[in-house]
Design a protein around this motif. Structure first.
Motif, PDB file in Angstrom:
ATOM      1  N   GLY A 130       0.827  -1.198   0.000  1.00 47.29           N
ATOM      2  CA  GLY A 130       0.000   0.000   0.000  1.00 47.29           C
ATOM      3  C   GLY A 130       0.862   1.248   0.000  1.00 47.29           C
ATOM      4  N   GLY A 131       1.900   1.237   0.822  1.00 49.04           N
ATOM      5  CA  GLY A 131       2.821   2.371   0.852  1.00 49.04           C
ATOM      6  C   GLY A 131       3.556   2.530  -0.466  1.00 49.04           C
ATOM      7  N   ARG A 132       3.917   1.425  -1.036  1.00 54.59           N
ATOM      8  CA  ARG A 132       4.602   1.445  -2.334  1.00 54.59           C
ATOM      9  C   ARG A 132       3.715   2.081  -3.397  1.00 54.59           C
ATOM     10  NH1 ARG A 132       6.660  -4.229  -5.084  1.00 54.59           N
ATOM     11  NH2 ARG A 132       7.932  -3.358  -6.776  1.00 54.59           N
ATOM     12  N   ALA A 133       2.410   1.763  -3.361  1.00 54.31           N
ATOM     13  CA  ALA A 133       1.466   2.338  -4.311  1.00 54.31           C
ATOM     14  C   ALA A 133       1.353   3.848  -4.127  1.00 54.31           C
ATOM     15  CB  ALA A 133       0.096   1.684  -4.137  1.00 54.31           C
ATOM     16  N   LEU A 134       1.279   4.285  -2.878  1.00 50.55           N
ATOM     17  CA  LEU A 134       1.174   5.716  -2.608  1.00 50.55           C
ATOM     18  C   LEU A 134       2.443   6.452  -3.010  1.00 50.55           C
ATOM     19  CD1 LEU A 134      -0.636   5.537   0.847  1.00 50.55           C
ATOM     20  CD2 LEU A 134      -1.619   6.281  -1.335  1.00 50.55           C
ATOM     21  N   LEU A 135       3.590   5.824  -2.801  1.00 49.87           N
ATOM     22  CA  LEU A 135       4.847   6.441  -3.219  1.00 49.87           C
ATOM     23  C   LEU A 135       4.899   6.602  -4.741  1.00 49.87           C
ATOM     24  CD1 LEU A 135       7.358   4.560  -0.868  1.00 49.87           C
ATOM     25  CD2 LEU A 135       6.831   7.005  -0.817  1.00 49.87           C
ATOM     26  N   LEU A 136       4.353   5.621  -5.462  1.00 48.66           N
ATOM     27  CA  LEU A 136       4.331   5.720  -6.917  1.00 48.66           C
ATOM     28  C   LEU A 136       3.394   6.846  -7.364  1.00 48.66           C
ATOM     29  CD1 LEU A 136       5.287   4.578  -9.615  1.00 48.66           C
ATOM     30  CD2 LEU A 136       3.403   2.940  -9.528  1.00 48.66           C
ATOM     31  N   LEU A 137       2.238   6.988  -6.707  1.00 51.10           N
ATOM     32  CA  LEU A 137       1.318   8.079  -7.032  1.00 51.10           C
ATOM     33  C   LEU A 137       1.957   9.429  -6.727  1.00 51.10           C
ATOM     34  CD1 LEU A 137      -2.093   6.692  -5.710  1.00 51.10           C
ATOM     35  CD2 LEU A 137      -1.424   7.032  -8.110  1.00 51.10           C
TER      36      LEU A 137
END
Length: 257
Positions: A130-137
């Motif tokens: 989830g954190g990885r997804a937010l970092l990509l956004l």
């Protein structure tokens, strides 16, 4: 008599060698496919490899920790660290094998610039992905995260949200199935590949091949140095595996060795 003793010794040695067996958990794509590729090579070395396919990210670790399985191959180090911390397990990395650049997908949009105000966005519900997804956004300029927010970031860490996107957290395996119901889904590459998505062509934004999230072979402290486990690690680091990954996945999966 000497010949008989020698023959018996050979049979005993072969039987002992053939008795080496590893039961390894994996998600179907690409992990189980890579393990199936090295199975014949391991068999030549007297190691039987049984691949158990899982669709979730929890049971593979639980079953290795409880000694129902010997190892697993599906996760990256940040996920393993969080799992050990949360579950009180002591699983360890044996070898880093490949990177799966993480991507954002849409069945409605052709680019992130088309993302509408109030868009529905789904991300994995486990802490690190989830954190990885937010970092990509955040890297793509869709949102801004609070200072210090990292791999364990959650939607609560969103500092600026100019497009007022609505972020929901769902189990990672379900994300491809809801792709047509949302504006944007951030999907782990293994599940994207299972859904016949091509990360290098279909993702609106994707991590670079220098992503630090290396997928690892994981075992327990008591068996990580066993002969069979080390043979598996060596096989996964072979030039044949490098070529297999490059040719089969064409950049969607990248060797990390």
């Amino acid at each position: 008599m000497k010949k008989l003793i020698a023959a018996l010794a050979t049979v005993a040695a072969f039987s002992a060698q053939a008795a080496d067996e590893l039961n390894v958990a994996a998600t179907a794509v690409p992990h189980a496919e890579i393990l199936e590729f090295v199975k014949p090579k391991l068999a030549e070395q007297g190691v039987g490899l049984n691949v158990k396919v899982f669709t979730d990210y929890v049971q593979p670790n639980i079953q290795v920790a409880e000694k129902r399985l010997d190892a697993n191959f599906f996760q990256h180090q940040p996920y393993l660290d969080e799992f050990n911390k949360g579950k009180g397990t002591e699983l360890v990395s044996v070898a880093g094998v490949h990177i799966e650049p993480f991507g954002a997908y849409s069945s409605k949009l052709k680019s992130l610039e088309e993302l509408p105000d109030g868009a529905n966005v789904v991300i994995p519900n486990d802490a690190t992905n989830g954190g990885r997804a937010l970092l990509l956004l955040a890297k793509a300029g869709v949102i801004t995260l609070k200072d210090g927010a990292g791999i364990t970031a959650t939607p609560k860490d969103i500092a600026e949200n100019p497009k007022h996107i609505k972020v929901r957290e769902l189990e990672a395996a379900t994300l491809p199935r809801v792709l047509t119901q949302v504006d944007l889904a951030l999907i782990n590459t293994n599940y994207a590949l299972e859904a016949k998505l091509n990360p290098t062509q279909d993702a609106l934004v994707i991590e670079g091949s220098d992503s630090p999230y290396v997928n690892i072979l994981v075992a327990r402290p008591d068996n990580k140095d066993s002969g069979a486990m080390q043979k598996l690690a060596a096989a996964l680091h072979s030039e044949e595996v490098r070529q297999f990954i490059n040719e089969k996945y064409k950049g969607a999966v990248v060797p990390a060795f």
